[in-house]
Design a protein around this motif. Structure first.
Motif, mmCIF file in Angstrom:
data_model
loop_
_atom_site.group_PDB
_atom_site.id
_atom_site.type_symbol
_atom_site.label_atom_id
_atom_site.label_comp_id
_atom_site.label_asym_id
_atom_site.label_seq_id
_atom_site.Cartn_x
_atom_site.Cartn_y
_atom_site.Cartn_z
ATOM 1 N N HIS A 144 0.862 -1.179 0.000
ATOM 2 C CA HIS A 144 0.000 0.000 0.000
ATOM 3 C C HIS A 144 0.902 1.232 0.000
ATOM 4 O O HIS A 144 1.110 1.888 1.024
ATOM 5 C CB HIS A 144 -0.927 -0.002 1.215
ATOM 6 N N ARG B 293 -1.006 10.745 8.383
ATOM 7 C CA ARG B 293 -1.041 9.832 9.536
ATOM 8 C C ARG B 293 -0.614 10.553 10.812
ATOM 9 O O ARG B 293 -1.217 10.399 11.873
ATOM 10 C CB ARG B 293 -0.114 8.650 9.247
ATOM 11 N N SER C 202 -6.760 2.233 1.336
ATOM 12 C CA SER C 202 -5.722 1.962 2.338
ATOM 13 C C SER C 202 -5.529 3.171 3.238
ATOM 14 O O SER C 202 -5.336 3.030 4.458
ATOM 15 C CB SER C 202 -4.400 1.573 1.663
ATOM 16 N N ALA D 3 -8.679 3.390 5.467
ATOM 17 C CA ALA D 3 -8.642 2.383 6.529
ATOM 18 C C ALA D 3 -7.632 2.744 7.604
ATOM 19 O O ALA D 3 -7.795 2.385 8.774
ATOM 20 C CB ALA D 3 -8.320 1.009 5.938
ATOM 21 N N ASP D 4 -6.570 3.463 7.214
ATOM 22 C CA ASP D 4 -5.584 3.893 8.196
ATOM 23 C C ASP D 4 -6.130 5.009 9.074
ATOM 24 O O ASP D 4 -5.761 5.132 10.241
ATOM 25 C CB ASP D 4 -4.313 4.366 7.477
ATOM 26 N N ASP E 242 -10.660 2.758 11.569
ATOM 27 C CA ASP E 242 -10.792 1.304 11.620
ATOM 28 C C ASP E 242 -12.273 0.960 11.754
ATOM 29 O O ASP E 242 -12.762 0.615 12.819
ATOM 30 C CB ASP E 242 -9.991 0.748 12.799
ATOM 31 N N ILE F 74 2.489 -1.026 9.309
ATOM 32 C CA ILE F 74 1.277 -0.237 9.069
ATOM 33 C C ILE F 74 0.560 -0.726 7.807
ATOM 34 O O ILE F 74 -0.451 -0.156 7.405
ATOM 35 C CB ILE F 74 1.594 1.266 8.946
ATOM 36 N N ALA F 75 1.100 -1.773 7.180
ATOM 37 C CA ALA F 75 0.496 -2.329 5.958
ATOM 38 C C ALA F 75 0.523 -3.856 6.029
ATOM 39 O O ALA F 75 0.847 -4.529 5.061
ATOM 40 C CB ALA F 75 1.235 -1.829 4.724
ATOM 41 N N ARG G 104 -4.559 -5.406 7.813
ATOM 42 C CA ARG G 104 -4.943 -4.147 7.168
ATOM 43 C C ARG G 104 -5.273 -4.389 5.693
ATOM 44 O O ARG G 104 -6.167 -3.753 5.132
ATOM 45 C CB ARG G 104 -3.829 -3.120 7.321
ATOM 46 N N ARG H 147 -8.748 -5.632 5.601
ATOM 47 C CA ARG H 147 -9.716 -4.548 5.783
ATOM 48 C C ARG H 147 -9.979 -3.826 4.461
ATOM 49 O O ARG H 147 -11.114 -3.484 4.138
ATOM 50 C CB ARG H 147 -9.201 -3.560 6.830
#
Length: 346
Positions: A122, A134, A174, A177-178, A181, A306-307, A311, A314
């Motif tokens: 991602h 982020r 992606s 989703a970060d 959640d 983080i990927a 995830r 998701r």
């Protein structure tokens, strides 16, 4: 040093090979592609590597492998990643992780059982802007996120085994989703097909979430201009990332609306907050090089990914919800009958 093999040397494979070869943590030892000319190109890019016609053969038989990067067609991701994990290899898979979330969950379970890293490419999360977004979220600079709006448009690339949703959608989903959640409670989507019947090359999707926020997406292979624009609305600040704007900068606006307290059921006029804007600092450098470095750090146990696989699942669940809405509503077809020319102009 991590010995890594690359499966697939088509559109994305050369980028992965270049970044893996340039990173001091990795030693690229093998590559595969079913096309002889692509294998020759891989050998030219990384002299001395072993070449395989079949990705499964590379995974099953190449000695000394520690990890594999998979950049083959999406329909092959599950079988290849499963083979690699069961052999005890760490795995980096080009987005999307696979074609179904149930397959993704199976890969996550195998990775956990084998104590191996499963990571999804991602790349958007590793751009300078993606990392800054982020950090802004973690620092609560946006406040409560209320909406997410993204456009990702270009002319092509038409894919042989996925529609525009599954090709371009994972990038934006992606990042979504970060930020949150959460799986949507309601999804609406519409699509249009200009080339292959039933395979949309333009998709609009709207997602509504139980916590009250919403997201809207526009993905297209049929745009004469390349657009990469994301707007994130927060209760405190609003964020705009226009990758192809003149300055290409991420902009954080101190703007929004203020609602009076005790308004009841009567109609109201909100107050407007019209402050200035700032440009959050973003890291220079190539996103894929940061992603490759992150893969190495996760393998060595220095950071949590983080990927990671969950995830990636998701994102697959979001893709499936949007695909189900497309199936529900049908895909509009371009009428190519009669005297219409063989080229399309919009």
């Amino acid at each position: 040093m991590i010995s890594v093999g690359l499966v697939g040397y088509g559109h994305w494979g050369p980028n992965l090979l270049r970044n893996l070869a340039a990173h001091p943590a990795f030693h690229v030892v093998a590559a595969s592609d079913h096309r002889a000319e692509r294998r020759a190109a891989a050998l030219q890019a990384a002299a001395g590597i072993a070449l395989y016609q079949d990705g499964a053969a590379l995974i099953d038989h190449h000695r000394g492998l520690d990890a594999v990067a998979i950049a083959s067609p999406v329909s092959t991701h599950f079988d290849l990643a499963r083979r690699a994990l069961e052999r005890g290899l760490h795995v980096l898979v080009e987005k999307p992780l696979c074609t179904r979330s149930e397959e993704g969950k199976a890969l996550v379970a195998i990775a956990a059982r084998q104590n191996r890293v499963l990571m999804v490419d991602h790349t958007l999360l590793f751009t300078g802007a993606g990392r800054a977004i982020r950090a802004l979220r973690q620092g609560d600079r946006l406040g409560r996120v209320t909406y997410y709006d993204a456009q990702r448009l270009n002319l092509g690339l038409f894919q042989p085994d996925v529609n525009v949703l599954w090709d371009l959608g994972p990038h934006d989903l992606s990042l979504l989703a970060d930020l949150k959640d959460e799986i949507p409670v309601h999804v609406e989507a519409s699509g249009h097909s200009h080339v292959n019947p039933g395979v949309p090359d333009i998709v609009h999707a709207s997602l509504r979430f139980a916590s009250g926020w919403m997201a809207h997406f526009h993905w297209s292979w049929m745009s004469p201009e390349k657009v990469r624009r994301t707007v994130i609305g927060g209760s405190d600040r609003m964020l705009v990332w226009d990758e192809f704007a003149t300055d290409g900068a991420l902009k954080l606006y101190d703007r929004g609306i203020d609602l009076p307290a005790g308004r009841g059921d009567r109609a109201i006029l909100p107050g407007y907050r019209t402050g200035g804007w700032e440009t959050p600092a973003t890291e220079p450098g190539e996103a894929l090089q940061r992603l490759v470095g992150h893969f190495a750090d996760v393998i060595h146990g220095r950071v949590a990914s983080i990927a990671d696989g969950p995830r990636g699942v998701r994102v697959l669940q979001l893709l499936e919800r949007i695909q189900a809405a497309l199936a529900r509503n049908g895909v509009a077809q371009n009428n190519r009958s009669g005297s219409q020319k063989n080229h399309l102009t919009y």
